[in-house]
Design a protein around this motif. Structure first.
Motif, mmCIF file in Angstrom:
data_model
loop_
_atom_site.group_PDB
_atom_site.id
_atom_site.type_symbol
_atom_site.label_atom_id
_atom_site.label_comp_id
_atom_site.label_asym_id
_atom_site.label_seq_id
_atom_site.Cartn_x
_atom_site.Cartn_y
_atom_site.Cartn_z
ATOM 1 N N VAL A 82 97.553 -13.683 0.045
ATOM 2 C CA VAL A 82 97.997 -12.646 0.975
ATOM 3 C C VAL A 82 98.942 -11.709 0.231
ATOM 4 O O VAL A 82 99.832 -12.153 -0.496
ATOM 5 N N SER A 83 98.733 -10.422 0.397
ATOM 6 C CA SER A 83 99.566 -9.412 -0.257
ATOM 7 C C SER A 83 100.212 -8.535 0.808
ATOM 8 O O SER A 83 99.515 -7.945 1.637
ATOM 9 N N VAL A 84 101.537 -8.470 0.786
ATOM 10 C CA VAL A 84 102.277 -7.602 1.703
ATOM 11 C C VAL A 84 103.022 -6.579 0.862
ATOM 12 O O VAL A 84 103.861 -6.934 0.037
ATOM 13 N N ARG A 128 108.719 -5.677 -4.172
ATOM 14 C CA ARG A 128 109.700 -5.642 -5.270
ATOM 15 C C ARG A 128 109.181 -4.787 -6.423
ATOM 16 O O ARG A 128 109.931 -3.987 -7.001
ATOM 17 N N ARG A 129 107.910 -4.959 -6.763
ATOM 18 C CA ARG A 129 107.343 -4.159 -7.852
ATOM 19 C C ARG A 129 107.346 -2.675 -7.493
ATOM 20 O O ARG A 129 107.635 -1.818 -8.345
ATOM 21 N N GLN A 130 107.035 -2.364 -6.245
ATOM 22 C CA GLN A 130 107.047 -0.967 -5.823
ATOM 23 C C GLN A 130 108.457 -0.373 -5.913
ATOM 24 O O GLN A 130 108.635 0.760 -6.379
ATOM 25 N N LEU A 131 109.451 -1.135 -5.468
ATOM 26 C CA LEU A 131 110.827 -0.630 -5.504
ATOM 27 C C LEU A 131 111.326 -0.481 -6.938
ATOM 28 O O LEU A 131 112.050 0.478 -7.259
ATOM 29 N N LEU A 132 110.948 -1.403 -7.808
ATOM 30 C CA LEU A 132 111.329 -1.278 -9.217
ATOM 31 C C LEU A 132 110.666 -0.053 -9.848
ATOM 32 O O LEU A 132 111.277 0.637 -10.675
ATOM 33 N N PRO A 153 111.561 -7.614 0.655
ATOM 34 C CA PRO A 153 111.099 -7.621 -0.743
ATOM 35 C C PRO A 153 110.093 -8.723 -1.069
ATOM 36 O O PRO A 153 110.360 -9.616 -1.879
ATOM 37 N N TYR A 154 108.919 -8.668 -0.415
ATOM 38 C CA TYR A 154 107.806 -9.490 -0.883
ATOM 39 C C TYR A 154 107.505 -9.078 -2.328
ATOM 40 O O TYR A 154 107.869 -7.977 -2.750
ATOM 41 N N ALA A 159 103.983 -1.351 10.878
ATOM 42 C CA ALA A 159 105.408 -1.102 10.628
ATOM 43 C C ALA A 159 105.678 -0.647 9.196
ATOM 44 O O ALA A 159 106.697 -1.007 8.603
ATOM 45 N N GLY A 160 104.763 0.142 8.643
ATOM 46 C CA GLY A 160 104.947 0.644 7.289
ATOM 47 C C GLY A 160 104.456 -0.278 6.199
ATOM 48 O O GLY A 160 104.471 0.080 5.020
ATOM 49 N N TYR A 161 103.998 -1.477 6.580
ATOM 50 C CA TYR A 161 103.456 -2.431 5.613
ATOM 51 C C TYR A 161 101.941 -2.310 5.541
ATOM 52 O O TYR A 161 101.284 -1.896 6.503
ATOM 53 N N SER A 162 101.400 -2.733 4.421
ATOM 54 C CA SER A 162 99.963 -2.901 4.229
ATOM 55 C C SER A 162 99.740 -4.371 3.891
ATOM 56 O O SER A 162 100.268 -4.870 2.890
#
Length: 203
Positions: A107-109, A151-155, A146-147, A91-94
């Motif tokens: 765990v990293s989402v 959040r870091r990616q969006l920032l 916003p895991y 669903a677009g997540y890794s």
């Protein structure tokens, strides 16, 4: 994700073909790998060095995921991946298991790389052509929970947008447009999840 945190690191993914009943696939895989057992039987198997295998389905996407140990799963499945080296894509997540700054595994989402680049390109392309209000609405429509890595990616995307706006002499977009707290959901949560039972946990 709880499964990964508890040592389920080896997985295969699949899709239930159109026209097939997902519940029938559930039954087939649960029976094939002997997953419908009690927690006591699972504990005995663990003590004997037998791997724990779990089955998770959301809609038509499913994952079989196992701990280290002996199990028919490792003999029958030809394309088993290690989540520490190859993230689960859904669903677009890794979804991966990686070492953090504390040197411990977590765990990293995050947004999958290709999805992230598409989203960043889209928003940066709008940066000098839309109002602040319009851009804030675009950020608020981003569908990802916003895991912390998200959040870091969006920032990072927001900073890239504001660099373009700054170069054009426009007002920056406030970080208040980002949703920085998440709803209590799991990436595998869904209306059509597999029935809840030992060895087949809806996520």
């Amino acid at each position: 994700m709880d499964l990964i945190q508890h040592g389920h690191l080896f997985y295969v993914t699949g899709h239930v073909p159109d026209g097939k009943d997902p519940a029938a696939v559930d039954r087939k895989l649960i029976e094939r790998y002997g997953l419908n057992i009690s927690k006591w039987a699972r504990a005995r198997r663990k003590a004997e060095g037998v791997a724990s295998v779990q089955y998770v389905r959301c809609g038509r996407f499913f994952v079989l995921i196992a701990t280290k140990g002996r199990h028919e799963f490792f003999e029958a499945e030809p394309n088993i991946a290690d989540v520490r080296r190859r993230p689960i894509r859904f669903a677009g997540y890794s979804i991966s298991y990686r070492r953090g700054v504390d040197r411990r595994f977590h765990v990293s989402v995050r947004i999958a790389p290709d999805e992230y680049l598409k989203l960043k390109s889209y928003l940066v392309a709008l940066a000098a052509h839309r109002s602040v209000e319009n851009l804030m609405a675009e950020f608020q429509r981003v569908p990802f929970e916003p895991y912390a890595p998200v959040r870091r990616q969006l920032l990072n995307i927001l900073r890239a947008v504001n660099r373009v706006r700054g170069a054009a002499g426009f007002e920056p977009v406030s970080h208040s447009c980002l949703r920085l707290s998440r709803r209590v959901v799991r990436p595998f949560e869904g209306v059509n999840a597999a029935p809840e039972r030992e060895g087949a946990e809806p996520r």
